[in-house]
Motif scaffolding. Sequence first.
Motif, mmCIF file in Angstrom:
data_model
loop_
_atom_site.group_PDB
_atom_site.id
_atom_site.type_symbol
_atom_site.label_atom_id
_atom_site.label_comp_id
_atom_site.label_asym_id
_atom_site.label_seq_id
_atom_site.Cartn_x
_atom_site.Cartn_y
_atom_site.Cartn_z
ATOM 1 N N LYS A 90 -2.921 5.256 -2.299
ATOM 2 C CA LYS A 90 -3.833 6.103 -1.546
ATOM 3 C C LYS A 90 -3.297 7.528 -1.473
ATOM 4 C CE LYS A 90 -5.644 2.410 1.436
ATOM 5 N NZ LYS A 90 -6.022 2.036 2.825
ATOM 6 N N ILE B 146 -4.524 -0.162 -7.837
ATOM 7 C CA ILE B 146 -5.829 0.085 -7.250
ATOM 8 C C ILE B 146 -5.767 1.505 -6.679
ATOM 9 C CG2 ILE B 146 -7.517 -0.598 -5.504
ATOM 10 C CD1 ILE B 146 -7.135 -2.661 -7.708
ATOM 11 N N TYR B 147 -6.655 2.379 -7.131
ATOM 12 C CA TYR B 147 -6.629 3.779 -6.717
ATOM 13 C C TYR B 147 -7.690 4.031 -5.651
ATOM 14 C CZ TYR B 147 -4.022 4.082 -11.103
ATOM 15 O OH TYR B 147 -3.117 3.882 -12.115
ATOM 16 N N GLU B 148 -7.265 4.579 -4.521
ATOM 17 C CA GLU B 148 -8.186 4.786 -3.401
ATOM 18 C C GLU B 148 -8.033 6.196 -2.828
ATOM 19 O OE1 GLU B 148 -8.961 2.890 1.008
ATOM 20 O OE2 GLU B 148 -8.322 1.546 -0.613
ATOM 21 N N THR C 248 -1.939 -0.984 -4.028
ATOM 22 C CA THR C 248 -2.968 0.000 -3.712
ATOM 23 C C THR C 248 -2.314 1.361 -3.481
ATOM 24 O OG1 THR C 248 -4.399 -1.664 -2.692
ATOM 25 C CG2 THR C 248 -4.819 0.635 -2.116
ATOM 26 N N TYR D 271 1.104 5.455 0.093
ATOM 27 C CA TYR D 271 0.521 6.761 0.347
ATOM 28 C C TYR D 271 1.431 7.812 -0.292
ATOM 29 C CZ TYR D 271 -2.326 4.494 3.960
ATOM 30 O OH TYR D 271 -3.201 3.673 4.630
ATOM 31 N N LEU E 226 -5.960 10.728 -8.734
ATOM 32 C CA LEU E 226 -6.420 9.349 -8.662
ATOM 33 C C LEU E 226 -7.588 9.076 -9.610
ATOM 34 C CD1 LEU E 226 -6.105 8.728 -4.825
ATOM 35 C CD2 LEU E 226 -4.627 7.874 -6.635
ATOM 36 N N ASN E 227 -8.505 10.012 -9.715
ATOM 37 C CA ASN E 227 -9.641 9.806 -10.622
ATOM 38 C C ASN E 227 -9.235 9.899 -12.087
ATOM 39 O OD1 ASN E 227 -12.272 9.366 -9.143
ATOM 40 N ND2 ASN E 227 -11.518 11.171 -8.054
ATOM 41 N N ILE F 228 -8.421 9.194 -0.346
ATOM 42 C CA ILE F 228 -8.637 9.258 1.099
ATOM 43 C C ILE F 228 -8.660 10.728 1.527
ATOM 44 C CG2 ILE F 228 -7.628 7.003 1.596
ATOM 45 C CD1 ILE F 228 -5.031 8.424 2.348
ATOM 46 N N GLN G 126 -7.979 13.943 -5.294
ATOM 47 C CA GLN G 126 -9.059 13.345 -6.082
ATOM 48 C C GLN G 126 -8.740 13.451 -7.583
ATOM 49 O OE1 GLN G 126 -12.155 12.062 -5.077
ATOM 50 N NE2 GLN G 126 -11.778 12.253 -2.889
ATOM 51 N N THR H 19 0.856 -1.185 0.000
ATOM 52 C CA THR H 19 0.000 0.000 0.000
ATOM 53 C C THR H 19 0.892 1.236 0.000
ATOM 54 O OG1 THR H 19 -1.786 -1.106 1.207
ATOM 55 C CG2 THR H 19 -1.790 1.295 1.214
#
Length: 217
Positions: free
Chosen positions: A146, A186-188, A144, A77, A153-154, A190, A150, A75
């Motif tokens: 994080k 995997i884009y999340e 992943t 960040y 990631l979007n 936060i 926005q 993961t």
Amino acid sequence: MKFQIEWHYESSKQKQLTFYSDFTDANEAFIIIGDLERTGRAKEIYLISEDGQRWTVKEAKKLFEEIQTEPHDITVYFDGGFHHDMQVAGLGAVIYFTQNGFPQRIRVNTQLEQIESNNESEYAAFYFAVQQLEEMGVHHIQVTFKGDSQVVLNQLAGEWPCFEETFNKYLDRIEDKLQELGIKPIYEPISRKDNEEADQLATQALQGITIASRKRI
């Protein structure tokens, strides 16, 4: 590492059906397979890895053993900070992973010049994080990502369009590197609060404080 189980069932009347499980932890998947084999109704069993490849049980066990010595369960960040007057960005990345049976963490940051906006610093931070994965030897695995941007990631996920030429160049660079490494992202998104660790690293980079650490946790 996670697998999906593909189970080919054969009834006493030789009727055949195929079942698929949810993705589950590799150790749990092997235990379930042992239970299925003891029923005597399992004609064939396969395992599907998160990158979509299909393996026999023997192949999957060998793959799992090999992966234990490499970084996995990763993961990332990331965060970028921007100093408008100096046109300088601070980039921060925190990477949590498991290797040789131990959970570990890498914290790293850097300062980057000739940046024109806060959004650009976020793209640069993401690419910086991917470069750290490359240095770690991460390849052909799900990761992943994080962050509290926005936009980045979007747009990487293809959910939002990108009309800025500079940002499109970052998107192309990031996607090319992920493809080269065989990383399935995997884009999340936060909240900023949940991204405090990477944010602090980016701020420290702007202050001229360099961080590069790795430890078991």
